[in-house]
Each structure stands twice: as C-alpha cells, then as structure tokens.
Scaffold this motif. Structure first.
Motif, short mmCIF file in Angstrom:
data_model
loop_
_atom_site.label_atom_id
_atom_site.label_comp_id
_atom_site.label_asym_id
_atom_site.label_seq_id
_atom_site.Cartn_x
_atom_site.Cartn_y
_atom_site.Cartn_z
N GLN A 73 0.83 -1.21 0.00
CA GLN A 73 0.00 0.00 0.00
C GLN A 73 0.87 1.27 0.00
OE1 GLN A 73 -0.43 -2.69 1.88
NE2 GLN A 73 -2.59 -3.09 2.32
N TYR A 74 1.87 1.29 0.87
CA TYR A 74 2.72 2.48 0.99
C TYR A 74 3.40 2.80 -0.34
CZ TYR A 74 6.71 5.42 2.15
OH TYR A 74 7.64 6.44 2.14
N ASN A 75 3.98 1.77 -0.96
CA ASN A 75 4.70 2.01 -2.22
C ASN A 75 3.76 2.46 -3.33
OD1 ASN A 75 7.31 1.50 -1.31
ND2 ASN A 75 6.99 -0.72 -1.43
N SER A 76 2.55 1.87 -3.36
CA SER A 76 1.58 2.27 -4.37
C SER A 76 1.11 3.72 -4.15
CB SER A 76 0.37 1.32 -4.33
OG SER A 76 -0.55 1.66 -5.31
N LEU A 77 0.87 4.06 -2.90
CA LEU A 77 0.45 5.44 -2.56
C LEU A 77 1.55 6.44 -2.92
CD1 LEU A 77 -1.09 4.51 0.89
CD2 LEU A 77 -2.40 5.62 -0.93
N LYS A 78 2.78 6.03 -2.69
CA LYS A 78 3.93 6.92 -2.97
C LYS A 78 4.15 7.03 -4.48
CE LYS A 78 8.17 5.44 -2.41
NZ LYS A 78 9.47 4.99 -1.85
N ASP A 79 4.22 5.87 -5.16
CA ASP A 79 4.56 5.86 -6.58
C ASP A 79 3.47 6.48 -7.45
OD1 ASP A 79 6.85 4.62 -5.77
OD2 ASP A 79 6.18 2.60 -6.29
N SER A 80 2.22 6.39 -7.00
CA SER A 80 1.13 6.94 -7.81
C SER A 80 1.00 8.46 -7.67
CB SER A 80 -0.20 6.29 -7.39
OG SER A 80 -0.53 6.68 -6.06
N GLY A 81 1.73 9.03 -6.73
CA GLY A 81 1.62 10.48 -6.50
C GLY A 81 0.48 10.84 -5.56
N PHE A 82 -0.15 9.82 -4.96
CA PHE A 82 -1.28 10.05 -4.06
C PHE A 82 -0.85 10.89 -2.85
CE2 PHE A 82 -3.99 8.81 -0.47
CZ PHE A 82 -5.25 8.96 -1.00
N PHE A 83 0.22 10.46 -2.19
CA PHE A 83 0.71 11.23 -1.03
C PHE A 83 1.06 12.66 -1.44
CE2 PHE A 83 2.35 7.21 1.30
CZ PHE A 83 1.20 7.15 2.08
N LYS A 84 1.76 12.77 -2.57
CA LYS A 84 2.22 14.08 -3.04
C LYS A 84 1.04 15.03 -3.24
CE LYS A 84 5.29 16.08 -6.54
NZ LYS A 84 6.04 15.82 -7.76
N SER A 85 -0.04 14.49 -3.83
CA SER A 85 -1.22 15.32 -4.10
C SER A 85 -1.92 15.73 -2.81
CB SER A 85 -2.19 14.54 -4.99
OG SER A 85 -3.30 15.31 -5.27
N LEU A 86 -2.07 14.78 -1.88
CA LEU A 86 -2.71 15.13 -0.60
C LEU A 86 -1.90 16.19 0.15
CD1 LEU A 86 -4.00 11.82 1.09
CD2 LEU A 86 -5.32 13.56 -0.11
N ILE A 87 -0.59 16.03 0.13
CA ILE A 87 0.27 16.98 0.84
C ILE A 87 0.22 18.36 0.17
CG2 ILE A 87 2.69 17.52 1.38
CD1 ILE A 87 3.06 14.42 1.75
N ALA A 88 0.25 18.37 -1.17
CA ALA A 88 0.20 19.64 -1.90
C ALA A 88 -1.10 20.40 -1.63
CB ALA A 88 0.34 19.38 -3.40
N ASN A 89 -2.17 19.65 -1.37
CA ASN A 89 -3.47 20.27 -1.09
C ASN A 89 -3.72 20.47 0.40
OD1 ASN A 89 -5.10 20.63 -3.71
ND2 ASN A 89 -4.15 18.62 -3.94
N GLU A 90 -2.66 20.32 1.21
CA GLU A 90 -2.70 20.55 2.66
C GLU A 90 -3.75 19.69 3.36
OE1 GLU A 90 -3.25 24.81 2.81
OE2 GLU A 90 -1.09 25.14 2.74
N LEU A 91 -3.91 18.45 2.85
CA LEU A 91 -4.85 17.52 3.48
C LEU A 91 -4.12 16.55 4.41
CD1 LEU A 91 -7.06 16.77 0.35
CD2 LEU A 91 -7.76 18.06 2.37
N LEU A 92 -2.88 16.22 4.07
CA LEU A 92 -2.10 15.24 4.84
C LEU A 92 -0.82 15.90 5.33
CD1 LEU A 92 -1.62 12.18 5.65
CD2 LEU A 92 -0.45 11.95 3.44
N ILE A 93 -0.42 15.57 6.56
CA ILE A 93 0.83 16.13 7.09
C ILE A 93 2.01 15.71 6.19
CG2 ILE A 93 1.25 14.18 8.68
CD1 ILE A 93 1.88 17.88 9.50
N PRO A 94 2.85 16.64 5.76
CA PRO A 94 3.99 16.28 4.90
C PRO A 94 4.96 15.34 5.62
CG PRO A 94 3.61 18.65 4.90
CD PRO A 94 2.76 18.08 5.99
N HIS A 95 5.59 14.46 4.87
CA HIS A 95 6.61 13.59 5.46
C HIS A 95 7.72 13.36 4.44
CE1 HIS A 95 4.15 10.50 3.30
NE2 HIS A 95 5.35 10.05 3.00
N THR A 96 8.87 12.95 4.97
CA THR A 96 9.97 12.54 4.09
C THR A 96 10.38 11.12 4.49
OG1 THR A 96 11.53 13.57 5.62
CG2 THR A 96 10.89 14.85 3.70
N GLU A 97 10.75 10.34 3.48
CA GLU A 97 11.22 8.98 3.76
C GLU A 97 12.68 9.08 4.16
OE1 GLU A 97 9.89 5.82 1.04
OE2 GLU A 97 11.99 5.16 1.06
N THR A 98 13.00 8.69 5.39
CA THR A 98 14.35 8.90 5.89
C THR A 98 15.18 7.62 6.01
OG1 THR A 98 13.28 9.04 8.06
CG2 THR A 98 14.00 11.08 7.08
#
Length: 464
Positions: free
Chosen positions: A37-62
């Motif tokens: 799930q995580y990789n699909s959400l990341k690779d599809s740009g889902f996280f990026k879109s939610l973060i850009a629209n200020e819906l999800l707290i931004p994160h970085t993979e460390t």
C-alpha cells in the motif's frame, strides 16, 4: 530490525506500523505488511497530491530496508483532541476527512480509518496525521470506516446541534466514538424524518441491534457501488457543511463586558507587549485567552501561540479570525482550566493529558489574564495550588491579579453570601505568598485606570 522501545503510546493498535520518538524527533516506522500500500500510494503520486493540497501532514522517507521503512512527518508543535475543539473546528475536521475519502476513492484507494483522533490542527487548519490510514479500494465493497465516521463525526456534531458543544466531551469517555445506539437515543424524535440522520444514525442503530448477536460474522456484507459511496459522502458533506449552532455563552462577548475603559485596555496591551518583547519567546500560551485579543498583540513576533478558553463560542470566534487573517501560528482550543483533559485510552496513555502535553510544549511565556479570581473564587482553588499548576509547564508567567476592590472580584465575593469571610485570604499579600513558593517576581505594575495588578513571574525550577 528490532522494534523501537520508545514507541509512542498512541500507535500500538495499528498492525501496519507505529510512531516513535528518536530523540526530540517523532518518526513513523512502516512494517512489511503495509509495504504494497505504501509504495503504491507513494509511486502513484497520491501522497504528493494530498500533501500539496494541505490535506495530509507532509513527510519525508528517511530510511528504508526490507524490514522497515521510516518516514519523518513535519513537526506539529501541539496536538489537540476532538473533545478540545469548538463547533467550527469539529465541523472542519469532519469535512476534511470526507474530502480525503472522496479523493482516495477517485484514485482507487480508501480511507480505512475515520477516527477523529487522526485529525489535529496545524498552521490554522485541520490536518490528517495518520499516513498509514489508506488501503486499496475493492470494487463493490462499502466504505470500511463509514460507521466509525458516524461515531466520531456525524453523531457528535448532530448531538451538538441539539444539545450544545458539551457533548464533545463524550469523546473523552468514548475513544472509539460515541455508540450509534446512544447517538440515536439522544437525538430528538423529529430527526427520524431527516434524510441524512435517519439512514446514517437511526437506521444504522436499528441494523446494529438486529445483528448484535452475529458472533460468527455470518451476516452478509451488502455490495455498494463506487457511485453510491460517492453519493453518501456528498450527502454527509452537504449536511455537515450546513450545520450551525445557536449556543449563547457568558464569555462570547467578554470584551464588551470588561470593567475598564478603552484607555486602560490599551494600557494593558502596551504593558504586555513591553514585557514580552525582550524575552523573545518562541512559544507562548494564553490560558483563558477568550478570542485571542491579547495574544494577538504579539502575534507578529512569536512563532507559535496557543490560546485556550473554557468558552466554545469564544474559541470559535478566535478560530474564525485565524482563518480570516490567515494566522498560521495561532492555535485556539477549548480548555476548562479547573478540569484539564485527562489521559485517556488503554492504560490512560493513548492520549496524553493536557498538562503532560503542555509540559512537553514548554511555553517560554504563559499568560493568565483576568483568570485568577475565577480560579480562586469560583473554583475554590487556593493560590498555592494554582501556582503549582502554572509552575508545571511555565517558564515565565504573566498573571493579572484583580484586587478585592475590582468590581468583578467583588461580584464573585458577594456571591459567596454567608461564606464571604472564608475568602478573606483573597488579597495581594496572600496571592504573592502562594505564588512565591514556585516563582520569583520579575515585574509588578498596576494596570492604569484599573484595580488590577499585572505580574511577570519567573519559574524557580525551570531555566528561562
């Protein structure tokens, strides 16, 4: 890789991962079971879109390995819980959750958790903080978190409409949400003709009772098309967006009831600014700060400010100003200083008590203006006990003491009737005696045109 021993108490229920403290940094570990799930959400740009629209707290993979992926979310200075929100805040949190579910569905995912505890307020807005709350959507399956949304959002908001915002405190005793049957029983009978409340609360409660003894989970789960789910989300969104509250309060227009004139009001503002500026605080809390009027005198120079008040209407008004003025560094929330929120959940540690969160927040300056006479005379709290409370988290304390000659203090004393002599201790000398057990006096001045003293105190046990 071994599991961190300093895992946060709020995340033990999630098999997908957990959050933990790495020094002063909060990080989230993701277990292999959630990698697809995580990789699909990341690779599809889902996280990026939610973060850009200020819906999800931004994160970085460390960090990433075959055993664990570590992400580091943006720091949130202070977490508030649903029972500390005003009506508008609660509404916005609910609408925020529905926006995310609607978007997730459109991208082939679902929000698997709709807990109100997955939302907090950050930079003046609600933000979703549980990055692992997403799963793949399977065609025809209903929204898994639908009932949770009713118990955490629609139910409390509908109850607040009819009974006032005090019902939000039920979220303290019901960390898994208010039971649907209880919500249904507390709503007026006329709500059974509501096209939203009947199917989503009353009928749901009836179905739940009907299948309550299905111990073998034999009840078939009905299929539901994506379109039908979108329609349900739309109807919930429209209903919640249109909810309003008519709740009068004593403190909603407090500053129109003050017992000093405009000149004295401005003198108090000036004094506060003059005292705070040299301290250059990074964090400040105004306890009993009403609509944030005095905290706003320093909003341009303090990076993060919290304003609490017992009155939900005052907090609502403050929250609306935060929105209108785009004030990303002010956080309002509801707090009864005579009964701060306790630790709740399993072991009483899933959600920290207010005083624990305040100690962790560690404000450089605490303000308590026009508050001590209420704590002392309405709450019967001795000076040394309120001093102990403030000393637990305050480095510097700016506290206003209305003398016995102040009309508000007199009003509270008169209400003691035959017990008024029991409160002879309410005077400047006894106040200082109580507070000097924990603080030293840095400054002390009479607010011009009033019968009030303003103190700047320094905590004896905490470094400035």
């Amino acid at each position: 890789m071994t599991e961190k021993t300093n895992a946060h108490q709020a995340s033990f229920r999630d098999p997908s991962g957990y959050i933990f403290h790495d020094g002063n940094t909060l990080r989230r570990a993701i277990k292999p079971i959630y990698f697809p799930q995580y990789n699909s959400l990341k690779d599809s740009g889902f996280f990026k879109s939610l973060i850009a629209n200020e819906l999800l707290i931004p994160h970085t993979e460390t960090a990433a390995s075959s055993d664990e992926i570590i992400i580091t979310p943006e720091n949130i200075p202070f977490i508030t819980n649903p029972y500390e929100w005003s009506f508008e805040q609660y509404k916005h949190a609910a609408l925020h959750t529905l926006k995310i579910q609607k978007y997730a569905l459109s991208k082939g995912f679902i929000l698997k958790d709709a807990s109100a505890y997955n939302i907090t307020f950050h930079k003046g807005k609600p933000i979703f903080i549980d990055t692992l709350s997403f799963d793949f959507y399977e065609e025809g399956t209903p929204w898994r978190a639908y009932k949770q949304f009713i118990m955490h959002f629609l139910g409390p908001l509908a109850l607040a409409k009819y009974h006032g915002t005090e019902v939000f405190k039920m979220m303290q005793t019901h960390i898994d949400g208010i039971p649907v049957k209880l919500i249904s029983s507390l709503l007026p009978t006329r709500t059974k003709i509501s096209s939203v409340l009947y199917p989503n609360v009353h009928l749901l409660a009836k179905m739940e009772s009907k299948h309550s003894e299905d111990y073998k989970a034999e009840t078939k789960i009905a299929a539901l098309s994506k379109k039908s789910q979108e329609n349900i989300i739309e109807s919930l969104y429209d209903y919640i967006k249109g909810l309003s509250l008519k709740e009068a309060s004593e403190w909603g227009d407090y500053y129109n009831k003050t017992n000093y004139d405009e000149t004295a009001f401005e003198a108090k503002k000036t004094l506060i600014k003059e005292w705070i500026k040299p301290m250059a605080p990074q964090k400040l809390i105004d306890v009993g700060g009403n609509d944030g009027t005095f905290a706003r005198t320093v909003i341009d120079s303090v990076p993060h400010i919290i304003v609490t008040d017992i009155d939900s209407n005052a907090v609502d008004y403050n929250y609306k100003q935060v929105h209108q003025n785009k004030e990303s560094n002010m956080l309002p929330f509801v707090c009864d200083v005579l009964q701060p929120a306790p630790g709740i959940g399993f072991n009483n540690t899933e959600r920290n008590s207010l005083i624990e969160r305040l100690a962790e927040y560690a404000p450089d300056v605490t303000m308590a203006l026009a508050l001590i006479h209420h704590i002392t005379l309405s709450g019967n709290v001795p000076f040394e006990k309120s001093a102990e409370f403030f000393a637990f988290f305050s480095k510097h304390l700016i506290i206003e003491f209305p003398t016995r000659e102040d009309s508000w203090a007199q009003s509270l004393l008169v209400r003691k009737r035959e017990f008024i002599n029991h409160f002879d201790f309410y005077n400047e000398t006894e106040f200082e005696k109580g507070y000097l057990q924990y603080f030293t006096i840095e400054k002390k001045e009479t607010v011009k045109g009033t019968k009030r003293l303003l103190y700047l105190l320094k905590n004896k046990n905490l470094e400035a």
